[in-house]
Design an enzyme around this catalytic site. Structure first.
Site, mmCIF file in Angstrom:
data_model
loop_
_atom_site.group_PDB
_atom_site.id
_atom_site.type_symbol
_atom_site.label_atom_id
_atom_site.label_comp_id
_atom_site.label_asym_id
_atom_site.label_seq_id
_atom_site.Cartn_x
_atom_site.Cartn_y
_atom_site.Cartn_z
ATOM 1 N N HIS A 196 -4.028 -20.412 4.581
ATOM 2 C CA HIS A 196 -3.003 -19.672 5.636
ATOM 3 C C HIS A 196 -2.212 -20.808 5.941
ATOM 4 O O HIS A 196 -0.951 -20.520 6.090
ATOM 5 C CB HIS A 196 -3.880 -19.651 6.603
ATOM 6 C CG HIS A 196 -5.049 -18.608 6.642
ATOM 7 N ND1 HIS A 196 -6.154 -18.657 7.204
ATOM 8 C CD2 HIS A 196 -5.211 -17.607 5.561
ATOM 9 C CE1 HIS A 196 -7.116 -17.616 6.799
ATOM 10 N NE2 HIS A 196 -6.489 -16.770 5.752
ATOM 11 N N ALA B 128 -6.918 -17.821 -2.374
ATOM 12 C CA ALA B 128 -7.036 -16.613 -1.582
ATOM 13 C C ALA B 128 -6.422 -16.493 -0.356
ATOM 14 O O ALA B 128 -5.883 -15.373 -0.135
ATOM 15 C CB ALA B 128 -8.563 -16.079 -1.538
ATOM 16 N N ARG C 58 -7.065 -6.298 -1.015
ATOM 17 C CA ARG C 58 -7.308 -6.342 0.369
ATOM 18 C C ARG C 58 -7.252 -5.017 1.238
ATOM 19 O O ARG C 58 -7.269 -5.054 2.307
ATOM 20 C CB ARG C 58 -6.893 -7.588 0.994
ATOM 21 C CG ARG C 58 -7.063 -7.970 2.306
ATOM 22 C CD ARG C 58 -6.813 -9.312 2.401
ATOM 23 N NE ARG C 58 -6.405 -9.649 3.884
ATOM 24 C CZ ARG C 58 -5.168 -10.057 4.165
ATOM 25 N NH1 ARG C 58 -4.156 -9.625 3.520
ATOM 26 N NH2 ARG C 58 -4.824 -10.435 5.679
ATOM 27 N N CYS D 200 -11.442 -19.008 -1.407
ATOM 28 C CA CYS D 200 -10.792 -20.297 -1.580
ATOM 29 C C CYS D 200 -9.485 -20.398 -0.885
ATOM 30 O O CYS D 200 -8.772 -19.378 -0.309
ATOM 31 C CB CYS D 200 -10.843 -20.374 -2.993
ATOM 32 S SG CYS D 200 -9.868 -19.339 -3.956
HETATM 33 FE FE1 CFM Z 1 -7.039 -13.018 10.168
HETATM 34 FE FE2 CFM Z 1 -9.489 -12.292 9.721
HETATM 35 FE FE3 CFM Z 1 -8.093 -13.579 8.043
HETATM 36 FE FE4 CFM Z 1 -7.310 -11.252 8.730
HETATM 37 FE FE5 CFM Z 1 -8.648 -10.056 6.817
HETATM 38 FE FE6 CFM Z 1 -10.599 -11.313 7.910
HETATM 39 FE FE7 CFM Z 1 -9.306 -12.617 5.976
HETATM 40 MO MO1 CFM Z 1 -10.853 -10.607 5.291
HETATM 41 S S1 CFM Z 1 -7.678 -11.246 10.791
HETATM 42 S S2 CFM Z 1 -6.035 -12.898 8.140
HETATM 43 S S3 CFM Z 1 -6.833 -9.136 7.814
HETATM 44 S S4 CFM Z 1 -8.864 -14.327 9.762
HETATM 45 S S5 CFM Z 1 -10.543 -9.211 7.214
HETATM 46 S S6 CFM Z 1 -11.176 -11.732 9.965
HETATM 47 S S7 CFM Z 1 -11.404 -12.611 6.248
HETATM 48 S S8 CFM Z 1 -8.656 -11.002 4.695
HETATM 49 S S9 CFM Z 1 -8.296 -14.336 5.815
#
Ligand code: CFM
Length: 538
Positions: free
Chosen positions: A191, A61, A92, A58
């Site tokens: 993000h 997260a 994580r 989500c």
């Molecule tokens: Fe970038 Fe990722 Fe992500 Fe990531 Fe991660 Fe991920 Fe993620 Mo899991 S590199 S920041 S460190 S998009 S592994 S492939 S899914 S936490 S939001």
């Protein structure tokens, strides 16, 4: 025999009602590259079909867990009922290393306002204020971040007003995030929200000048399993100063001072491209896409940084580091290729690793037959050149887009337009990213936001030698007799970044795809007799 990807696509879609199948068809794409490098269009960053089991997380997260969580000295408080606050734990595997044992590290703490029925009915701001005061009295942090879970938005608590008041009262930086889980279709929205607030409240608040010569920020590296430590070591040996990392092994002060860097190197484009763009607009710092996953990618990224600074001594040091490291890398590559060449992999992860890790498999001689992101956007698949054609729907419009212009006193373009064009024509992409699909072979399957039912069919049809995903998929995959590598947490392994990480990865995958243990996976009701009969029947 190699499955026909078009037939596989039809088979996957056959599970759905007509209308769902029609929409879903746009997210399941057979990769076919045109001569000019263009790839087919894929539908991405759209809502998951209700009822489907998705891999996604989500918005909360993405904001708390992904972007801000790895910063050790920002005290994070989840505002919400405790049941909504799972990521308060920071689950994580981000690592961090304080400079001295006395330095603050709050990453192991888990703070929440633990809202009860009473706050849901009468409002939770009072409890939030009390929580901030209590946290401050306990830890005396430099900064406190407040993260909103879904109920906070539903009842209308204003975390930003609380943050402003508490900032004044306590004399430290306090800022809030409207990152309610439902704010977007996935963690991707989180993000963006995290990027915005970091940029508004932290970046550029410390004017301490930096005398070093080659100063960069590393954006989109989160120090899973110690990756950042490997990269930091490489940069140091090359003589490159890392002002800040967003946000693996990071500190509040480093963010505040990050506008002193002369280049932003962007590793995970999806999670942090907003900060890169805003820093360019406000301070004049260009960005380039890098990839420290895979030996080749690492060497190329270091070389591009050297090329950017255009300094003979730096170039020489980079070449020395690369050649020192490559001997061992090539030795291991040669060894594992003898056992792994031709084996197949599938990668369904996040918004950047499904692309980056294909290079590691390729270095081992392994083929990626299908891959996809959980929550990436079209530009992560097809390249940034499609950005002007990306449809902005109601869900994306929900996320604030900051209007950023050159800073009156601090805007200083690090490179003139001509220099940037020169770098481009020397083969370096400035402010660009090619995306995953141009790097994948024709006839491979690219699937956005993979649904569980599709995953099970893919395993049956392709029987890949390894499947890369996360904890939610891991045991279902293993029950199908196929090894699963978690590319989010690395299971218990890592680091996988840089040259040393690549060697780790080669060896681990070699063991996973060559062990015989998976051939023994058998359900109790599948007796040998039944299997034999089945074999005769087919
Ligand atoms: Fe970038 Fe990722 Fe992500 Fe990531 Fe991660 Fe991920 Fe993620 Mo899991 S590199 S920041 S460190 S998009 S592994 S492939 S899914 S936490 S939001």
């Amino acid at each position: 025999m190699k499955p026909n990807p078009h037939t596989v696509k039809d088979e996957l879609l056959a599970a759905y009602p007509k209308k769902t199948a029609r929409k879903r068809a746009e997210q399941i794409v057979v990769n076919e590259r045109r001569a000019d490098g263009a790839v087919p269009e894929i539908r991405a960053n759209v809502r998951t079909t209700p009822g489907a089991i998705t891999q996604r997380g989500c918005t909360y997260a993405g904001c708390k867990g992904v972007v801000i969580g790895p910063t050790r000295d920002i005290l994070s408080i989840t505002h919400g009922p405790i049941g909504c606050g799972f990521y308060s734990w920071l689950t994580r595997r981000n690592q961090t290393r304080t400079e001295s044992p006395e330095d603050a590290n709050y990453m192991t703490y888990c703070l929440s306002t633990d809202m009860q029925d009473e706050q849901i009915v009468f409002g939770g701001e009072k409890k939030l204020r009390a929580a901030i005061e209590e946290a401050y009295a306990l830890f005396h942090p430099k900064a406190i971040a407040i993260f909103s879970t879904c109920p906070v938005g539903l009842i209308g608590d204003d975390v930003h007003v609380v943050a402003r008041d508490m900032k004044e009262k306590l004399g430290i930086n306090v800022f809030g995030f409207s990152c309610e889980g439902y704010k977007g279709v996935s963690q991707s929205a989180g993000h963006h929200i995290a990027n915005n607030q970091l940029f508004k409240h932290v970046v550029g608040t410390d004017e301490t000048p930096r005398p070093e010569k080659f100063k960069i920020n590393l954006l989109g590296e989160y120090n899973i399993g110690g990756d950042a430590f490997v990269i930091e070591d490489l940069l140091e040996r090359c003589g490159i100063t890392l002002i800040s990392t967003f946000s693996g092994n990071s500190t509040y002060d480093a963010f505040a001072n990050s506008h002193m860097a002369d280049l932003n190197a962007v590793m995970c484009h999806r999670s942090i491209n907003y900060v890169a763009e805003m820093m360019e607009k406000k301070f004049g710092i260009p960005w380039i896409k890098v990839n420290f996953v895979g030996a080749e990618g690492t060497a190329k990224s270091l070389r591009h940084i050297a090329q950017y600074f255009n300094d003979a001594e730096l170039t020489e040091r980079v070449e020395k580091v690369v050649s020192d490291e490559m001997t061992e890398v090539l030795k291991t590559q040669f060894d594992v290729r003898s056992r792994c060449e031709g084996k197949t992999a599938m990668l369904f992860v996040g918004g950047s690793r499904a692309h980056h890790y294909q290079t590691l498999f390729a270095e081992m001689g392994m083929k990626t037959v299908a891959a996809g992101y959980e929550f990436a956007h079209r530009d992560d698949y097809e390249g940034r050149r499609v950005l002007p054609t990306v449809k902005v729907d109601a869900d994306s419009r929900n996320i604030e887009e900051l209007t950023v212009g050159p800073d009156e006193t601090r805007y200083r373009p690090r490179k003139g337009p001509d220099e940037l064009v020169q770098l481009q024509s020397a083969g370096m992409e400035v402010s660009g990213y090619q995306g995953m699909m141009p790097d994948m072979e024709d006839g491979t399957l690219v699937i956005d936001d993979l649904y569980h039912v599709e995953m099970e069919r893919l395993l049956e049809i392709y029987k890949p030698d390894i499947f890369c995903a996360g904890i939610k998929e891991k045991y279902a995959v293993q029950k199908a007799g196929i090894p699963c590598k978690q590319l989010h947490s690395y299971d218990y392994g890592g680091p996988y970044a840089g040259f040393r990480g690549a060697i780790n990865f080669y060896n681990e995958i070699d063991r996973m795809v060559n062990t015989r243990i998976w051939s023994y996976v058998q359900a109790p009701w599948e007796t040998e007799e039944e299997l034999a009969q089945e074999a005769i029947a087919s």
